[in-house]
Design a protein around this motif. Structure first.
Motif, short mmCIF file in Angstrom:
data_model
loop_
_atom_site.label_atom_id
_atom_site.label_comp_id
_atom_site.label_asym_id
_atom_site.label_seq_id
_atom_site.Cartn_x
_atom_site.Cartn_y
_atom_site.Cartn_z
N ARG A 151 13.41 7.62 1.62
CA ARG A 151 14.38 7.54 0.54
C ARG A 151 13.73 6.99 -0.73
O ARG A 151 14.05 7.39 -1.84
N ALA A 152 12.79 6.05 -0.57
CA ALA A 152 12.07 5.54 -1.73
C ALA A 152 11.29 6.65 -2.41
O ALA A 152 11.26 6.75 -3.65
N ALA A 153 10.65 7.52 -1.62
CA ALA A 153 9.92 8.65 -2.19
C ALA A 153 10.86 9.57 -2.94
O ALA A 153 10.55 10.05 -4.05
N ARG A 154 12.03 9.83 -2.37
CA ARG A 154 13.01 10.69 -3.05
C ARG A 154 13.48 10.07 -4.36
O ARG A 154 13.66 10.76 -5.36
N LEU A 155 13.67 8.74 -4.36
CA LEU A 155 14.12 8.06 -5.57
C LEU A 155 13.07 8.15 -6.68
O LEU A 155 13.40 8.39 -7.84
N ILE A 156 11.81 7.94 -6.33
CA ILE A 156 10.74 8.02 -7.32
C ILE A 156 10.65 9.44 -7.90
O ILE A 156 10.49 9.63 -9.10
N PHE B 73 0.83 -1.21 0.00
CA PHE B 73 0.00 0.00 0.00
C PHE B 73 0.87 1.26 0.00
O PHE B 73 0.63 2.19 -0.78
N VAL B 74 1.87 1.29 0.88
CA VAL B 74 2.71 2.48 0.97
C VAL B 74 3.49 2.69 -0.33
O VAL B 74 3.58 3.81 -0.85
N TRP B 75 4.07 1.61 -0.88
CA TRP B 75 4.79 1.74 -2.16
C TRP B 75 3.87 2.28 -3.24
O TRP B 75 4.24 3.19 -4.00
N GLU B 76 2.67 1.74 -3.35
CA GLU B 76 1.74 2.17 -4.40
C GLU B 76 1.33 3.63 -4.21
O GLU B 76 1.14 4.35 -5.20
N GLN B 77 1.22 4.08 -2.95
CA GLN B 77 0.92 5.49 -2.71
C GLN B 77 2.09 6.38 -3.14
O GLN B 77 1.89 7.46 -3.73
N LEU B 78 3.31 5.97 -2.83
CA LEU B 78 4.48 6.73 -3.24
C LEU B 78 4.55 6.84 -4.76
O LEU B 78 4.85 7.90 -5.32
N VAL B 79 4.28 5.73 -5.45
CA VAL B 79 4.32 5.73 -6.91
C VAL B 79 3.20 6.59 -7.48
O VAL B 79 3.42 7.36 -8.42
N ALA B 80 1.99 6.46 -6.93
CA ALA B 80 0.85 7.20 -7.45
C ALA B 80 1.08 8.71 -7.37
O ALA B 80 0.61 9.46 -8.24
N HIS B 81 1.82 9.15 -6.36
CA HIS B 81 2.09 10.57 -6.19
C HIS B 81 3.48 10.96 -6.69
O HIS B 81 3.95 12.05 -6.41
N ARG B 82 4.13 10.06 -7.41
CA ARG B 82 5.48 10.30 -7.95
C ARG B 82 6.44 10.78 -6.87
O ARG B 82 7.28 11.65 -7.11
N GLY B 83 6.30 10.22 -5.68
CA GLY B 83 7.18 10.59 -4.57
C GLY B 83 6.79 11.86 -3.86
O GLY B 83 7.39 12.20 -2.84
N ILE C 280 4.52 12.93 -1.78
CA ILE C 280 3.55 12.76 -0.71
C ILE C 280 4.30 12.61 0.60
O ILE C 280 5.35 11.97 0.66
N GLY C 281 3.77 13.22 1.65
CA GLY C 281 4.38 13.06 2.96
C GLY C 281 4.23 11.63 3.44
O GLY C 281 3.12 11.08 3.40
N VAL C 282 5.30 11.03 3.90
CA VAL C 282 5.25 9.62 4.25
C VAL C 282 4.87 9.39 5.71
O VAL C 282 4.56 8.27 6.11
N GLU C 283 4.88 10.45 6.53
CA GLU C 283 4.60 10.27 7.95
C GLU C 283 3.19 9.75 8.19
O GLU C 283 2.96 8.93 9.08
N GLY C 284 2.23 10.24 7.40
CA GLY C 284 0.85 9.82 7.61
C GLY C 284 0.50 8.48 7.01
O GLY C 284 -0.58 7.93 7.30
#
Length: 283
Positions: A211-216, A169-179, A181-185
């Protein structure tokens, strides 16, 4: 082969083959590469938010050097964000697979350290790596090679261990927002504590969520730079605070300037080889 044309620089070096139809497993991209020249090739790898498998099929060994001074010959697996990686060799011919980390966890086996590492394929697949490489080498066409690889991946995926639904779920959210998105929530949305999510995500994906969000986001920026967009425009459109922020992230992941990324040969073939990013697919 797709009809798209690579950049002149890429066309001068590579023949690129892609599957004519989707493979059996979502979250997987495949492409075949054959060097057009017998001259040595030295290719700097730009990090990408998918696990990359390079199966060596050429006459001379493919050598992959990592940022820590290690050297690996033959088929290798590259993690999500290995730094300073170079591929070198003559008469290179290889099958490259890009795997969403949601797929890679089952296909390759979980590896907490693969976020930045280069690992020989044989260390993960044992003798099966050699058997599949031999079948691919003897295949009569790229289409046959894609079919062999697709079947092997699907078989291992069915037998492998899936990532936790919360991690997916978290990975798919990061991808959907191209990184962007705030990851804390996301931990609360997933129903886990922050500590548990960070630990499980890192062990199954190979990087922490931030870091995954930054990479995306870096991947989005890198491809826009390679398409000819200026750094200031890319910084504004992709969600960086300013151009200096973009510059720092490019330096962190690629070790070079935005201008150097814009002309990177590794990215030049992407419009031909990878018509749909593997990491975008939902498994």
């Amino acid at each position: 082969m797709r009809s798209d044309e690579p950049s002149p620089a890429a066309a001068a070096v590579w023949d690129v083959a892609t599957p004519s139809r989707p493979g059996p497993l979502p979250g997987v991209g495949m492409a075949g590469f054959r060097a057009r020249t017998p001259d040595p090739v030295d290719l700097s790898v730009v990090p990408y938010p998918a696990v990359t498998v390079a199966v060596d099929l050429g006459g001379g060994p493919l050598a992959v050097e990592d940022g820590d001074g290690g050297r690996h010959e033959g088929s290798v697996v590259l993690g999500l964000a290995p730094g300073g990686v170079h591929g070198r060799g003559r008469r290179i011919e290889c099958l490259q697979l890009r795997l969403s980390p949601l797929v890679a966890h089952a296909v390759l086996g979980g590896c907490a350290e693969w976020g930045r590492s280069v690992v020989p394929l044989g260390e993960l697949w044992g003798r099966e790596a050699g058997r599949i490489q031999e079948r691919l080498h003897l295949a009569g066409s790229w289409e046959e090679r894609f079919a062999i690889a697709g079947s092997a991946l699907a078989r291992r995926y069915e037998a492998g261990r899936r990532v936790d639904p919360e991690v997916a779920f978290v990975w798919e959210q990061l991808v959907a927002h191209r990184g962007g998105i705030g990851v804390e929530g996301l931990a609360a949305e997933a129903g886990w504590s922050r500590k548990r999510l960070w630990s499980r995500f890192r062990s199954q994906v190979g990087l922490g969520p931030k870091r995954a969000a930054r990479l995306i986001r870096f991947d989005e920026a890198a491809h826009r730079l390679a398409a000819g967009c200026g750094a200031a425009r890319v910084a504004a459109e992709v969600g960086y605070a300013d151009q200096s922020h973009l510059h720092r992230d490019v330096r962190t992941f690629a070790g070079v300037t935005p201008a150097a990324v814009a002309g990177a040969p590794w990215l030049a073939v992407d419009p031909v080889a990878w018509n749909a990013p593997a990491y975008l697919a939902t498994v």
